[in-house]
Design an enzyme around this catalytic site. Sequence first.
Site, mmCIF file in Angstrom:
data_model
loop_
_atom_site.group_PDB
_atom_site.id
_atom_site.type_symbol
_atom_site.label_atom_id
_atom_site.label_comp_id
_atom_site.label_asym_id
_atom_site.label_seq_id
_atom_site.Cartn_x
_atom_site.Cartn_y
_atom_site.Cartn_z
ATOM 1 C CB SER A 84 -0.439 -6.387 7.466
ATOM 2 O OG SER A 84 0.151 -7.279 6.565
ATOM 3 C CE LYS B 63 -6.006 -4.187 4.431
ATOM 4 N NZ LYS B 63 -6.664 -4.869 5.585
ATOM 5 C CG ASP C 67 -7.910 -7.875 6.736
ATOM 6 O OD1 ASP C 67 -7.072 -7.781 7.650
ATOM 7 O OD2 ASP C 67 -8.030 -7.027 5.841
ATOM 8 N NE ARG D 135 -2.178 -1.305 3.637
ATOM 9 C CZ ARG D 135 -1.710 -0.461 4.531
ATOM 10 N NH1 ARG D 135 -1.877 0.844 4.360
ATOM 11 N NH2 ARG D 135 -1.069 -0.890 5.597
ATOM 12 C CG HIS E 296 -7.403 -4.248 10.526
ATOM 13 N ND1 HIS E 296 -6.063 -3.981 10.701
ATOM 14 C CD2 HIS E 296 -7.481 -5.069 9.455
ATOM 15 C CE1 HIS E 296 -5.367 -4.626 9.774
ATOM 16 N NE2 HIS E 296 -6.209 -5.285 9.018
ATOM 17 N NE ARG F 46 -0.395 -9.152 2.116
ATOM 18 C CZ ARG F 46 -1.021 -8.882 3.253
ATOM 19 N NH1 ARG F 46 -2.028 -9.652 3.629
ATOM 20 N NH2 ARG F 46 -0.655 -7.884 4.017
ATOM 21 C CE LYS G 73 -6.265 -8.681 10.579
ATOM 22 N NZ LYS G 73 -4.967 -8.406 9.981
ATOM 23 C CB THR G 74 -4.753 -14.441 7.497
ATOM 24 O OG1 THR G 74 -5.209 -13.153 7.073
ATOM 25 C CG2 THR G 74 -5.160 -15.483 6.481
#
Length: 576
Positions: A276, A237, A295, A94, A257, A360, A280-281
């Site tokens: 990130s 996002k 997410d 990003r 988030h 990713r 989390k994932t």
Amino acid sequence: MCPARVSTTTSNTSINGTNINNYNGNPSLKKQKLSMEDQLLSQLNWDGSKDSSLINIKHNPSAAILYEDALKEPKTVISSSGALIAYSGAKTGRSPKDKRIVYEDGSKDNVWWGPVNKPCSEKTWQINRERTLDYLGTRSNLYVIDAYVGWDPRYRLKVRVVCARAYHALFMTNMLIRPTEEELKNFNEPDFTVWNAGGFSANSYTADMTSKTSVEINFKAMEMIILGTEYAGEMKKGIFTVMFYLMPIHHNILTLHSSANEGIEKKDVTVFFGLSGTGKTTLSADPNRLLIGDDEHCWSDHGVFNIEGGCYAKCIGLTREKEPEIFDAIRFGSVLENVTYNELNHKVDYNDCAITENTRCAYPIDYIKSAKIPCLANSHPKNLILLTCDASGVLPPVSKLTPEQVMYHFISGYTSKMAGTEQGVTEPEATFSSCFGQPFLALHPITYATMLAKKMDQYKSNAWLINTGWTGSSYSAGGSRCPLKYTRAILDAIHDGTLANENYETLPVFNLQIPTHVNGVPNEILNPENSWNSPANKNNISYNKAVNKLAALFVENFKIYQDKATDDVLAAGPQV
């Protein structure tokens, strides 16, 4: 106006066995499809003097069609597992410094202006929007994805994505919630539109611009434009920011988030907060629990619902042994982004970060066998997990938080920003991100924190701080990252209730309550004061220095919130 040439093939994607794009033999769908195309051509300033057959508009095309088109782009190939390998160009993360929100009367008094949300004028928006549409109008193929955001039908948004790269279309097909055939027939006008012209640069001499990249959101027009970056995560996002604005303002719903899952038998919901790279994932994809999402979520009066229809997992260091659910989701229909591969057999090297650390994969959530479809829970979170990846190595692997500590650490949002997540980040660095999602917040952090406090009190949620980062020492001094199997054991102990009944001791300075025992985890790593056992750490000098350094960073960061925080919340932070 002559109708544009259209694709007659349709998507194979289905939800619960229902084909969602079967236009053949359905006149009403065909009529709506042509109407959408006429409208789109008009928005692209396509007048009757131009030959509209030069532009091929593909509406919700199948994965097979998108593969076929994507493979015509340079370097795009199919991996040995069947996933599409694509590249985002120069931007592999990003570009938060290039994110802007249009300063207009309807939203200007609500938006949290500052380092995250930079204003741009309506004039700049008009210039960049026209530049975006002019570029899209020159493409031979345009892809239109109509889908939903938000699994609870009471609150979902209709979103339209218009882009020029097949890989972007497949990415958003995976990340959004795909409508059924009947829903698509009645889709009509979208609530929000994303115009992705990332292959064309912005004009850096335009007012309010700082580079040739610009990601702009206009809440008045309910549109988003992208220039100068082909990183697909900007679309995902950007829509998240829209939800961070619309849900609290219009529905009094807390946007988070976070990832979330649900116990198969107890139906207990766990929500994982984290930036990130914190896990989390990975941690929410638990084969013993049902995955609600990885997410982005909303917490309403009815329970928790996922915002997205897919997952966007980091792939660096990925193995089937460590993360079988994610590894096996990388198959036909998935998009691998910025990975390297063996040119002879197209087998991906998940350990290679030559292009970026931020490799990713985007895949539909139903590629995870344990996914709960529809992705929502009609109960409220029993456990809240605040994840951090602490590169300083001084936070414990797990600690139980008081309500005041939850508020302090949620507002602080501490982690070590991992390499590759953003442009220019090459190694972990300490960062504070309010609500564990500062780059995506549209409103002031106190708004979300206050909503969280009320919900925790109302539904009696437990909260835990889990460090998935380094133990034994810091990242720079040779410490080791906490093994995933230990973190999973900690979560198992939280879910089965045994961790709540363990004995606890207090960690000085941060005043965190840490257990003396967790099933499946070595006792010596639970207290970082004990695990720092290198020769250079004699008498805990190095450890104490690291603790005080991190504590000082917390205190300094919280100064911008202390005027709105209660005395109890301020006291819940580290005491230097």
